[in-house]
Motif scaffolding. Structure first.
Motif, PDB file in Angstrom:
ATOM      1  N   LYS A 130       0.468 -14.213  -9.147  1.00 55.56           N
ATOM      2  CA  LYS A 130       1.853 -14.386  -9.589  1.00 55.56           C
ATOM      3  C   LYS A 130       2.319 -15.828  -9.442  1.00 55.56           C
ATOM      4  CE  LYS A 130       4.732 -11.090  -8.204  1.00 55.56           C
ATOM      5  NZ  LYS A 130       5.316 -10.017  -7.337  1.00 55.56           N
ATOM      6  N   GLN A 131       1.608 -16.611  -8.657  1.00 59.03           N
ATOM      7  CA  GLN A 131       1.919 -18.032  -8.552  1.00 59.03           C
ATOM      8  C   GLN A 131       1.403 -18.810  -9.761  1.00 59.03           C
ATOM      9  OE1 GLN A 131       3.919 -19.020  -5.986  1.00 59.03           O
ATOM     10  NE2 GLN A 131       3.863 -16.810  -5.572  1.00 59.03           N
ATOM     11  N   ALA A 132       0.460 -18.214 -10.498  1.00 62.45           N
ATOM     12  CA  ALA A 132      -0.176 -18.916 -11.621  1.00 62.45           C
ATOM     13  C   ALA A 132       0.241 -18.382 -12.980  1.00 62.45           C
ATOM     14  CB  ALA A 132      -1.701 -18.824 -11.490  1.00 62.45           C
ATOM     15  N   ILE A 133       0.544 -17.087 -13.074  1.00 66.48           N
ATOM     16  CA  ILE A 133       0.890 -16.498 -14.367  1.00 66.48           C
ATOM     17  C   ILE A 133       2.063 -15.533 -14.221  1.00 66.48           C
ATOM     18  CG2 ILE A 133      -1.460 -16.708 -15.264  1.00 66.48           C
ATOM     19  CD1 ILE A 133      -1.919 -13.798 -14.718  1.00 66.48           C
ATOM     20  N   LEU A 134       2.692 -15.242 -15.338  1.00 69.23           N
ATOM     21  CA  LEU A 134       3.776 -14.269 -15.402  1.00 69.23           C
ATOM     22  C   LEU A 134       3.172 -12.894 -15.680  1.00 69.23           C
ATOM     23  CD1 LEU A 134       6.854 -13.544 -15.752  1.00 69.23           C
ATOM     24  CD2 LEU A 134       6.529 -14.061 -18.189  1.00 69.23           C
ATOM     25  N   PHE A 135       3.626 -11.874 -14.963  1.00 63.72           N
ATOM     26  CA  PHE A 135       3.124 -10.521 -15.167  1.00 63.72           C
ATOM     27  C   PHE A 135       4.190  -9.626 -15.797  1.00 63.72           C
ATOM     28  CE2 PHE A 135      -0.222 -11.444 -11.997  1.00 63.72           C
ATOM     29  CZ  PHE A 135      -1.310 -10.851 -12.640  1.00 63.72           C
ATOM     30  N   SER A 136       3.705  -8.679 -16.585  1.00 62.38           N
ATOM     31  CA  SER A 136       4.563  -7.611 -17.089  1.00 62.38           C
ATOM     32  C   SER A 136       4.844  -6.618 -15.973  1.00 62.38           C
ATOM     33  CB  SER A 136       3.847  -6.876 -18.228  1.00 62.38           C
ATOM     34  OG  SER A 136       2.749  -6.120 -17.713  1.00 62.38           O
ATOM     35  N   ASP A 137       5.655  -5.620 -16.273  1.00 59.11           N
ATOM     36  CA  ASP A 137       5.789  -4.495 -15.361  1.00 59.11           C
ATOM     37  C   ASP A 137       4.419  -3.829 -15.209  1.00 59.11           C
ATOM     38  OD1 ASP A 137       8.522  -4.954 -15.206  1.00 59.11           O
ATOM     39  OD2 ASP A 137       9.011  -3.456 -16.750  1.00 59.11           O
ATOM     40  N   PRO A 138       4.145  -3.191 -14.072  1.00 59.73           N
ATOM     41  CA  PRO A 138       2.863  -2.489 -13.918  1.00 59.73           C
ATOM     42  C   PRO A 138       2.703  -1.415 -14.994  1.00 59.73           C
ATOM     43  CG  PRO A 138       3.987  -2.683 -11.812  1.00 59.73           C
ATOM     44  CD  PRO A 138       4.977  -3.099 -12.855  1.00 59.73           C
ATOM     45  N   TYR A 139       1.470  -1.273 -15.501  1.00 57.46           N
ATOM     46  CA  TYR A 139       1.232  -0.274 -16.537  1.00 57.46           C
ATOM     47  C   TYR A 139       0.088   0.685 -16.199  1.00 57.46           C
ATOM     48  CZ  TYR A 139      -2.829  -2.962 -18.134  1.00 57.46           C
ATOM     49  OH  TYR A 139      -4.041  -3.607 -18.208  1.00 57.46           O
ATOM     50  N   PHE A 140      -0.599   0.464 -15.061  1.00 61.93           N
ATOM     51  CA  PHE A 140      -1.706   1.347 -14.693  1.00 61.93           C
ATOM     52  C   PHE A 140      -1.938   1.261 -13.194  1.00 61.93           C
ATOM     53  CE2 PHE A 140      -6.144   2.533 -14.064  1.00 61.93           C
ATOM     54  CZ  PHE A 140      -6.266   3.663 -14.862  1.00 61.93           C
ATOM     55  N   ASP A 141      -2.108   2.435 -12.558  1.00 61.30           N
ATOM     56  CA  ASP A 141      -2.433   2.500 -11.134  1.00 61.30           C
ATOM     57  C   ASP A 141      -3.939   2.635 -10.967  1.00 61.30           C
ATOM     58  OD1 ASP A 141       0.271   2.424 -10.490  1.00 61.30           O
ATOM     59  OD2 ASP A 141       0.450   4.610 -10.487  1.00 61.30           O
ATOM     60  N   ALA A 142      -4.496   1.843 -10.063  1.00 62.48           N
ATOM     61  CA  ALA A 142      -5.943   1.854  -9.858  1.00 62.48           C
ATOM     62  C   ALA A 142      -6.270   1.800  -8.380  1.00 62.48           C
ATOM     63  CB  ALA A 142      -6.589   0.670 -10.577  1.00 62.48           C
ATOM     64  N   THR A 143      -7.525   2.041  -8.067  1.00 57.04           N
ATOM     65  CA  THR A 143      -8.031   1.892  -6.712  1.00 57.04           C
ATOM     66  C   THR A 143      -9.521   1.613  -6.807  1.00 57.04           C
ATOM     67  OG1 THR A 143      -8.000   2.891  -4.510  1.00 57.04           O
ATOM     68  CG2 THR A 143      -8.593   4.330  -6.335  1.00 57.04           C
ATOM     69  N   GLN A 144     -10.141   1.298  -5.701  1.00 61.64           N
ATOM     70  CA  GLN A 144     -11.578   1.045  -5.704  1.00 61.64           C
ATOM     71  C   GLN A 144     -12.362   2.340  -5.535  1.00 61.64           C
ATOM     72  OE1 GLN A 144     -13.056  -1.991  -6.450  1.00 61.64           O
ATOM     73  NE2 GLN A 144     -10.898  -2.275  -7.001  1.00 61.64           N
ATOM     74  N   ALA A 145     -13.583   2.360  -6.073  1.00 64.18           N
ATOM     75  CA  ALA A 145     -14.431   3.543  -5.986  1.00 64.18           C
ATOM     76  C   ALA A 145     -15.879   3.120  -5.803  1.00 64.18           C
ATOM     77  CB  ALA A 145     -14.273   4.408  -7.236  1.00 64.18           C
ATOM     78  N   TYR A 238      -2.180  -2.621 -12.406  1.00 68.07           N
ATOM     79  CA  TYR A 238      -2.507  -3.609 -13.436  1.00 68.07           C
ATOM     80  C   TYR A 238      -1.237  -4.125 -14.108  1.00 68.07           C
ATOM     81  CZ  TYR A 238      -7.376  -1.864 -13.430  1.00 68.07           C
ATOM     82  OH  TYR A 238      -8.658  -1.495 -13.105  1.00 68.07           O
ATOM     83  N   GLY A 239      -1.306  -5.379 -14.561  1.00 69.40           N
ATOM     84  CA  GLY A 239      -0.226  -5.967 -15.333  1.00 69.40           C
ATOM     85  C   GLY A 239      -0.780  -6.803 -16.469  1.00 69.40           C
ATOM     86  N   ILE A 240       0.034  -7.017 -17.499  1.00 68.53           N
ATOM     87  CA  ILE A 240      -0.303  -7.914 -18.600  1.00 68.53           C
ATOM     88  C   ILE A 240       0.170  -9.314 -18.219  1.00 68.53           C
ATOM     89  CG2 ILE A 240      -0.058  -8.393 -21.056  1.00 68.53           C
ATOM     90  CD1 ILE A 240      -1.388  -5.698 -20.450  1.00 68.53           C
ATOM     91  N   GLY A 241      -0.662 -10.332 -18.447  1.00 67.87           N
ATOM     92  CA  GLY A 241      -0.321 -11.692 -18.053  1.00 67.87           C
ATOM     93  C   GLY A 241       0.164 -12.552 -19.203  1.00 67.87           C
ATOM     94  N   ALA A 242       0.941 -13.587 -18.866  1.00 67.10           N
ATOM     95  CA  ALA A 242       1.415 -14.564 -19.846  1.00 67.10           C
ATOM     96  C   ALA A 242       1.701 -15.877 -19.110  1.00 67.10           C
ATOM     97  CB  ALA A 242       2.667 -14.069 -20.571  1.00 67.10           C
ATOM     98  N   LYS A 243       2.088 -16.891 -19.852  1.00 66.33           N
ATOM     99  CA  LYS A 243       2.333 -18.212 -19.274  1.00 66.33           C
ATOM    100  C   LYS A 243       3.548 -18.166 -18.353  1.00 66.33           C
ATOM    101  CE  LYS A 243       2.642 -23.097 -20.532  1.00 66.33           C
ATOM    102  NZ  LYS A 243       2.684 -24.068 -21.658  1.00 66.33           N
TER     103      LYS A 243
END
Length: 301
Positions: A130-145, A238-243
């Motif tokens: 978030k210090q480098a890019i702009l994020f959208s609202d979260p659109y997917f919940d994930a975890t490690q497997a 997850y989020g979508i990134g932008a400038k």
């Protein structure tokens, strides 16, 4: 997403990457034709929003990360692609996909170079990113497997003492595995993308592989000689990134957030989710196992 050298990273990297930007961008290809990296074009249908290619919403991603983004019959398809299409449709634009190193996305280099308008790449929202890019609202919940060969007897990281664990370089999975390596006594083998890691499990070159649950369940579904034996409660989104700090990019992300909110309300999001995962949000994946608590705190990335 050569088996041990390059990056499909999910971690924030240092500014050293930026020094390699001209060379890195020159080597990157696009999965569709179109003008890239120019000064941009304003389309009346977008309400004055400028895009890097007239008539298109140019989306950077890193292939292959099925079912989020992958090639099928000459087209780039997947859950992420359907999500960004929601915003593109509202703006009267056509999605154009650029396949590029994941590290160039998470550092914001692709946006500085005007390479794309947004980035959709199964990318976890983190404070460093978030210090480098702009994020959208979260659109997917994930975890490690954890993926193993079927019938391996492995049930979690604590079953891997003296064994080999495949990780994808720079990912949340690699970070989680690193935090837990000393306690569980396994050797990490680093791969630069998802297919190399999961196919190493099939071939017996590693005993298990760790990655995001969505992609591992999808792989196990298509490869019944493998199975997901554990999930770890890393609580990622997850989020979508932008400038970052750019009014035009902020407007595009605003359109995306609006389209996403509408899709959640009218059921479109659930339809897209079921199309790619075979379940509705919140339902267990086919063959899902019990989620394990982290052996140590894991930083989502």
């Amino acid at each position: 997403m050569p088996s041990t050298s390059r990056v499909r990273s999910r971690l924030f990297r240092t500014a050293a990457v930026a020094a390699l930007l001209p060379l890195a961008l020159a080597a990157c290809g696009s999965s569709d034709s179109g003008t890239q990296g120019g000064s941009g074009a304003t389309d009346a249908a977008t309400g004055g929003i400028t895009t890097v290619s007239s008539g298109n919403l140019t989306v950077c991603t890193h292939l292959t990360y099925k079912p989020f983004e992958f090639n099928q019959d000459g087209q780039t398809v997947g859950f992420d692609i359907d999500i960004v299409n929601l915003a593109a449709k509202e703006m009267g634009l056509t999605v154009q996909v650029v396949d590029i190193d994941f590290e160039q996305i998470t550092t914001g280099a692709v946006f500085t170079a005007n390479r794309c308008d947004i980035a959709a790449a199964g990318m976890t929202i983190t404070e460093p990113r978030k210090q480098a890019i702009l994020f959208s609202d979260p659109y997917f919940d994930a975890t490690q497997a954890l993926l193993t060969k079927t019938g391996s007897g492995i049930t979690g990281l604590d079953s891997l003492r003296g064994k080999r664990l495949g990780v994808q370089t720079g990912t949340t999975g690699q970070e989680y595995a690193t935090k837990n390596a000393e306690a569980n006594g396994y050797e990490m083998v680093v791969f630069d993308d998802l297919p190399l890691g999961v196919n190493a499990v099939k071939a017996g070159r590693v005993d298990a592989a760790i990655n995001d649950n969505g992609v591992l369940y999808d792989f196990a579904k298509d490869n019944p000689d493998t199975e997901v034996v554990a999930e770890f409660d890393t609580g990622e989104q997850y989020g979508i990134g932008a400038k970052k700090d750019d009014a035009n990019a902020t407007a595009i992300i605003g359109k995306l957030n609006e389209a996403l909110a509408t899709a959640r309300q009218d059921g479109t999001y659930d339809e897209i989710y079921k199309k790619w995962f075979g379940t509705t949000p919140g339902a267990a994946q086919p063959g899902a196992t019990d989620t394990q608590s982290p052996a140590s705190p894991a930083t989502s990335s």
